[in-house]
Design an enzyme around this catalytic site. Structure first.
Site, PDB file in Angstrom:
ATOM      1  CG  ASP A  96      55.404   7.648  38.218  1.00  0.00           C
ATOM      2  OD1 ASP A  96      54.539   8.432  37.791  1.00  0.00           O
ATOM      3  OD2 ASP A  96      55.908   7.752  39.354  1.00  0.00           O
ATOM      4  CD  GLU A 118      59.837  12.134  38.120  1.00  0.00           C
ATOM      5  OE1 GLU A 118      58.878  11.364  38.025  1.00  0.00           O
ATOM      6  OE2 GLU A 118      59.715  13.320  38.483  1.00  0.00           O
ATOM      7  CD  GLU A 132      51.023   6.100  40.184  1.00  0.00           C
ATOM      8  OE1 GLU A 132      50.903   5.205  41.061  1.00  0.00           O
ATOM      9  OE2 GLU A 132      50.079   6.861  39.865  1.00  0.00           O
ATOM     10  CG  HIS A 209      46.605  12.746  42.886  1.00  0.00           C
ATOM     11  ND1 HIS A 209      47.060  11.656  42.187  1.00  0.00           N
ATOM     12  CD2 HIS A 209      47.697  13.506  43.112  1.00  0.00           C
ATOM     13  CE1 HIS A 209      48.375  11.762  41.990  1.00  0.00           C
ATOM     14  NE2 HIS A 209      48.782  12.881  42.550  1.00  0.00           N
ATOM     15  NE  ARG A 211      44.491   5.046  39.055  1.00  0.00           N
ATOM     16  CZ  ARG A 211      43.507   4.995  38.173  1.00  0.00           C
ATOM     17  NH1 ARG A 211      42.631   4.019  38.211  1.00  0.00           N
ATOM     18  NH2 ARG A 211      43.380   5.916  37.258  1.00  0.00           N
ATOM     19  CG  HIS A 242      43.214  15.174  41.026  1.00  0.00           C
ATOM     20  ND1 HIS A 242      42.470  14.523  40.074  1.00  0.00           N
ATOM     21  CD2 HIS A 242      44.514  14.956  40.702  1.00  0.00           C
ATOM     22  CE1 HIS A 242      43.288  13.932  39.206  1.00  0.00           C
ATOM     23  NE2 HIS A 242      44.532  14.188  39.570  1.00  0.00           N
TER      24      HIS A 242
HETATM   25  C1  UD1 Z   1      47.196  10.234  37.026  1.00  0.00           C
HETATM   26  C2  UD1 Z   1      48.385   9.274  37.076  1.00  0.00           C
HETATM   27  C3  UD1 Z   1      49.191   9.485  38.354  1.00  0.00           C
HETATM   28  C4  UD1 Z   1      49.563  10.950  38.519  1.00  0.00           C
HETATM   29  C5  UD1 Z   1      48.315  11.809  38.437  1.00  0.00           C
HETATM   30  C6  UD1 Z   1      48.654  13.269  38.503  1.00  0.00           C
HETATM   31  C7  UD1 Z   1      48.145   7.038  36.109  1.00  0.00           C
HETATM   32  C8  UD1 Z   1      47.646   5.666  36.288  1.00  0.00           C
HETATM   33  N1  UD1 Z   1      47.894   7.898  37.093  1.00  0.00           N
HETATM   34  O1  UD1 Z   1      46.321   9.861  38.087  1.00  0.00           O
HETATM   35  O2  UD1 Z   1      50.374   8.708  38.285  1.00  0.00           O
HETATM   36  O3  UD1 Z   1      50.165  11.102  39.787  1.00  0.00           O
HETATM   37  O4  UD1 Z   1      47.657  11.567  37.182  1.00  0.00           O
HETATM   38  O5  UD1 Z   1      47.537  14.060  38.806  1.00  0.00           O
HETATM   39  O6  UD1 Z   1      48.718   7.341  35.089  1.00  0.00           O
HETATM   40  N2  UD1 Z   1      39.943  14.108  35.284  1.00  0.00           N
HETATM   41  C9  UD1 Z   1      39.278  15.090  34.589  1.00  0.00           C
HETATM   42  N3  UD1 Z   1      40.015  16.115  34.047  1.00  0.00           N
HETATM   43  C10 UD1 Z   1      41.345  16.196  34.161  1.00  0.00           C
HETATM   44  C11 UD1 Z   1      42.020  15.188  34.868  1.00  0.00           C
HETATM   45  C12 UD1 Z   1      41.305  14.149  35.418  1.00  0.00           C
HETATM   46  O7  UD1 Z   1      38.060  15.061  34.471  1.00  0.00           O
HETATM   47  O8  UD1 Z   1      41.941  17.155  33.651  1.00  0.00           O
HETATM   48  C13 UD1 Z   1      39.158  13.004  35.911  1.00  0.00           C
HETATM   49  C14 UD1 Z   1      38.560  12.031  34.903  1.00  0.00           C
HETATM   50  O9  UD1 Z   1      37.318  11.588  35.379  1.00  0.00           O
HETATM   51  C15 UD1 Z   1      39.559  10.868  34.951  1.00  0.00           C
HETATM   52  C16 UD1 Z   1      39.931  10.880  36.435  1.00  0.00           C
HETATM   53  O10 UD1 Z   1      39.997  12.256  36.773  1.00  0.00           O
HETATM   54  O11 UD1 Z   1      38.982   9.660  34.534  1.00  0.00           O
HETATM   55  C17 UD1 Z   1      41.213  10.199  36.798  1.00  0.00           C
HETATM   56  O12 UD1 Z   1      42.293  10.598  35.953  1.00  0.00           O
HETATM   57  P1  UD1 Z   1      43.515   9.551  35.721  1.00  0.00           P
HETATM   58  O13 UD1 Z   1      44.505  10.209  34.833  1.00  0.00           O
HETATM   59  O14 UD1 Z   1      42.985   8.234  35.327  1.00  0.00           O
HETATM   60  O15 UD1 Z   1      44.095   9.337  37.180  1.00  0.00           O
HETATM   61  P2  UD1 Z   1      44.810  10.335  38.181  1.00  0.00           P
HETATM   62  O16 UD1 Z   1      44.400   9.935  39.555  1.00  0.00           O
HETATM   63  O17 UD1 Z   1      44.635  11.722  37.708  1.00  0.00           O
HETATM   64  N1  UDP Z   2      49.883  21.585  40.875  1.00  0.00           N
HETATM   65  C1  UDP Z   2      49.275  22.633  40.181  1.00  0.00           C
HETATM   66  N2  UDP Z   2      48.023  23.027  40.574  1.00  0.00           N
HETATM   67  C2  UDP Z   2      47.352  22.433  41.601  1.00  0.00           C
HETATM   68  C3  UDP Z   2      47.982  21.359  42.291  1.00  0.00           C
HETATM   69  C4  UDP Z   2      49.244  20.956  41.905  1.00  0.00           C
HETATM   70  O1  UDP Z   2      49.854  23.189  39.266  1.00  0.00           O
HETATM   71  O2  UDP Z   2      46.228  22.841  41.905  1.00  0.00           O
HETATM   72  C5  UDP Z   2      51.221  21.136  40.441  1.00  0.00           C
HETATM   73  C6  UDP Z   2      52.276  21.005  41.516  1.00  0.00           C
HETATM   74  O3  UDP Z   2      52.991  22.223  41.685  1.00  0.00           O
HETATM   75  C7  UDP Z   2      53.159  19.875  40.994  1.00  0.00           C
HETATM   76  C8  UDP Z   2      52.208  19.034  40.161  1.00  0.00           C
HETATM   77  O4  UDP Z   2      51.049  19.828  39.931  1.00  0.00           O
HETATM   78  O5  UDP Z   2      54.162  20.362  40.117  1.00  0.00           O
HETATM   79  C9  UDP Z   2      51.852  17.773  40.880  1.00  0.00           C
HETATM   80  O6  UDP Z   2      50.821  17.131  40.226  1.00  0.00           O
HETATM   81  P1  UDP Z   2      49.975  15.980  40.885  1.00  0.00           P
HETATM   82  O7  UDP Z   2      49.980  16.127  42.367  1.00  0.00           O
HETATM   83  O8  UDP Z   2      48.671  15.955  40.177  1.00  0.00           O
HETATM   84  O9  UDP Z   2      50.762  14.654  40.425  1.00  0.00           O
HETATM   85  P2  UDP Z   2      52.020  13.859  41.001  1.00  0.00           P
HETATM   86  O10 UDP Z   2      53.155  14.800  41.095  1.00  0.00           O
HETATM   87  O11 UDP Z   2      51.615  13.261  42.320  1.00  0.00           O
HETATM   88  O12 UDP Z   2      52.236  12.798  39.980  1.00  0.00           O
END
Ligand code: UD1
Ligand code: UDP
Length: 393
Positions: A96, A118, A132, A209, A211, A242
Site C-alpha cells: 500500500d 498483500e 495507505e 514511522h 505519517r 527510521h
Molecule cells: C513509506 C510508506 C509507508 C511505509 C514506510 C515503510 C508511502 C506514502 N509511505 O513511508 O507506507 O509504511 O515507507 O518504512 O508510501 N529516508 C531516507 N532514506 C531511506 C528512507 C527514507 O533518507 O532509506 C527519508 C527521506 O528523507 C524521505 C523520508 O525518509 O523523504 C520519508 O520517506 P517516505 O518513503 O516518503 O515515507 P515513509 O514514512 O518512509
Molecule cells: N525492519 C528492519 N529493520 C529495522 C526495523 C524494521 O528490517 O530496523 C523490518 C521489520 O522486520 C519489518 C519491516 O522492516 O519486516 C517493517 O518495515 P516498516 O516498519 O518500515 O514499514 P511497514 O511495515 O509499517 O510498512
C-alpha cells in the site's frame, strides 16, 4: 517465456517481495525483471543486499522530506518511460505504499495486467493509515490477480465486488522472509546491541514511522519512552530509528540522554529479526512488525487507533493502544509487571502465514498464464510456528 516485473521501492515492500523474486528466478516459466523506484534508498538497498537481489532498473526517485505527490509523479514518469521501452506481460506490486499504487496505475495506463501482493487489507478509515488505506483501495480497482494474505482480506475484497475467481489466499510473504532469516543468529553490527544480547537484560523493542502519527502524537511517544526509561532501570529500550528526519526530530530528543536507551540506525533485516526474538515486549506502529512478532510469541502494543491487520488482535497477541502518552506508559507497565497479563499475550500464533506464500504466489501466477495450477489456499490452523523452530535470539 513471460516477462514479469516486480516493482517496489521501500523497505517493507523489499522484504515481502524478496521471497517472490527468489521463486520467480527459479521458475523456468518466467523472466523476472526487478524494478525499484528508490522511494527509500538506504533502507531499500539494505534489504536487496541481504537477499542478494540486484535490480535491473532503478528509478532512484528519493528526495529528502519527499511529498506524496513527488513520489507519485516521479514514479509514474519513470515507469512510463520504462514501459515504453520494455513491455512486461504483468507487473507485481506489493502492499500500500505510494510506489505500489503508482506502479499499478502506470501499468494500467499501458494495458499491462497488475498482480497485487498483500491485497485486501482494510482499516475501514480512508484517512488512517494515511495514505495507505486509499492506496490499497485504488490498487484493488485496477488489479487482475489479487493475492490476499488471509481469508479476512479475501472477504474484504469480495465485499467490494472483486470476483472470487481473481482472488487467491496465499499467506503473507513476510513470514517466508522471517522463517528464512530469524534462526540465523547474525552478529549485531552495533556493539551496544551485542552487549545487550550477551547481558540478557529485559528489552522493549520500539519502532515508529507512520505519517499520521508524525508531529504531536510522535512527540508523545518520545515522552512516554522517557518516562518508561526513567521508571525501569532494569529494562533496555531499543529503538532502530527510521531514516525519516521528521521521525527522528520528534522522538529522539526525549530519550537520547538515558543510559538504558539504545538508538540505532535501521537494522539489517537479519539483525532486526534477531532483536525481535530477543525482545520481551514490542511497541510499534509498523505493519510488518505486527505480522512478524506474533509468530515469535512476542506481545505487541500497536500505537495506532485502528488496524487493517485484525487477525493477531483477535488471537490476543496484539493490543491496539493508540498514541496517548499515559496509555503507552500504563500498557508497557502492565506487560512488564503483570505476569498473568504477559503470559496471556505471549503465545506464538501464525495468522499471517506459514512460510509458503511465495510458492502459492508463483503457482497463482502460473495459473494466470495457463502454465500451472493454483495451490490450496493458506490455512492458518495448519501452520508451523517460528517459535518452535529454535528462534530464541
Ligand atoms: C513509506 C510508506 C509507508 C511505509 C514506510 C515503510 C508511502 C506514502 N509511505 O513511508 O507506507 O509504511 O515507507 O518504512 O508510501 N529516508 C531516507 N532514506 C531511506 C528512507 C527514507 O533518507 O532509506 C527519508 C527521506 O528523507 C524521505 C523520508 O525518509 O523523504 C520519508 O520517506 P517516505 O518513503 O516518503 O515515507 P515513509 O514514512 O518512509
Ligand atoms: N525492519 C528492519 N529493520 C529495522 C526495523 C524494521 O528490517 O530496523 C523490518 C521489520 O522486520 C519489518 C519491516 O522492516 O519486516 C517493517 O518495515 P516498516 O516498519 O518500515 O514499514 P511497514 O511495515 O509499517 O510498512
Amino acid at each position: 517465456m513471460r516477462t514479469l516485473m516486480p516493482i517496489y521501492g521501500t523497505r517493507p515492500e523489499a522484504i515481502k517481495m524478496a521471497p517472490i523474486v527468489a521463486a520467480l528466478q527459479e521458475s523456468p516459466d518466467f523472466e523476472c525483471v526487478v524494478t525499484v523506484t528508490g522511494q527509500h534508498r538506504h533502507m531499500l538497498d539494505q534489504v536487496n543486499e541481504l537477499f542478494e537481489i540486484v535490480p535491473d532498473h532503478d528509478l532512484n526517485i528519493i528526495q529528502p522530506r519527499q511529498s506524496l505527490t513527488g513520489i507519485m509523479t516521479r514514479t509514474l514518469e519513470g515507469l512510463d518511460k520504462l514501459f515504453s521501452e520494455h513491455k512486461p506481460d504483468a507487473v507485481i506490486v506489493q502492499g500500500d505504499t505510494t510506489t505500489s499504487t503508482a506502479g499499478a496505475i502506470a501499468a494500467f495506463y499501458h494495458g499491462i495486467p497488475v498482480i497485487h501482493v498483500e491485497a485486501g487489507l482494510r482499516s475501514g478509515n480512508l484517512y488512517s493509515p494515511f495514505p495507505e488505506e486509499a492506496n490499497r483501495k485504488i490498487t484493488s480497482q485496477i488489479t487482475a490477480l489479487h493475492l490476499a494474505p488471509t481469508s479476512e482480506s479475501k472477504s474484504n475484497l469480495l465485499a467490494e465486488g472483486i470476483p472470487e475467481k481473481d482472488i487467491v489466499v496465499t499467506g503473507n510473504t513476510v513470514i517466508d522472509a522471517l522463517f528464512t532469516t530469524v534462526g540465523k543468529q547474525v552478529p549485531f553490527s552495533d556493539p551496544a546491541l551485542q552487549e545487550l544480547a550477551d547481558a540478557g537484560r529485559r528489552i522493549l523493542l520500539v519502532t515508529t514511522h507512520r505519517r499520521e502519527n508524525q508531529g504531536e502524537a510522535m512527540r508523545g511517544v518520545g515522552r512516554a519512552l522517557a518516562r518508561i526509561a526513567e521508571a525501569e532501570p532494569d529494562l533496555t529500550i531499543v529503538l532502530p530509528a527510521h531514516k525519516n528526519p521528521v521521525v527522528r526530530e520528534a522522538v529522539l530528543p526525549f530519550i537520547e540522554k538515558f543510559p538504558n536507551v539504545v538508538v540505532t540506525e535501521p537494522l539489517a533485516y537479519g539483525e532486526f529479526t534477531r532483536m525481535l526474538a530477543l525482545a520481551d515486549v514490542v511497541l510499534t506502529d509498523s505493519g510488518g512488525v505486527q505480522e512478524e512478532a506474533p509468530s515469535l510469541g512476542k506481545p505487541v502494543l500497536v500505537m495506532r487507533e485502528n488496524t487493517e491487520r485484525p487477525e493477531a488482535v483477535h488471537a490476543g497477541t496484539v493490543l491496539l493502544i493508540g498514541t496517548d502518552e499515559d496509555r503507552i506508559v500504563s500498557e508497557v507497565n502492565a506487560l512488564l509487571h503483570n505476569q498473568e497479563h504477559y503470559d496471556s499475550m505471549a503465545h506464538a500464533v501464525n495468522p499471517y502465514g506459514d512460510g509458503q506464500a511465495a510458492a502459492r504466489t508463483l503457482a497463482a501466477i502460473q495459473a494466470l498464464f495457463g502454465t500451472g495450477e493454483r495451490l490450496p489456499d493458506f490455512d492458518p490452523t495448519a501452520t508451523p510456528l517460528a517459535a518452535e523452530a529454535g528462534t530464541n535470539g
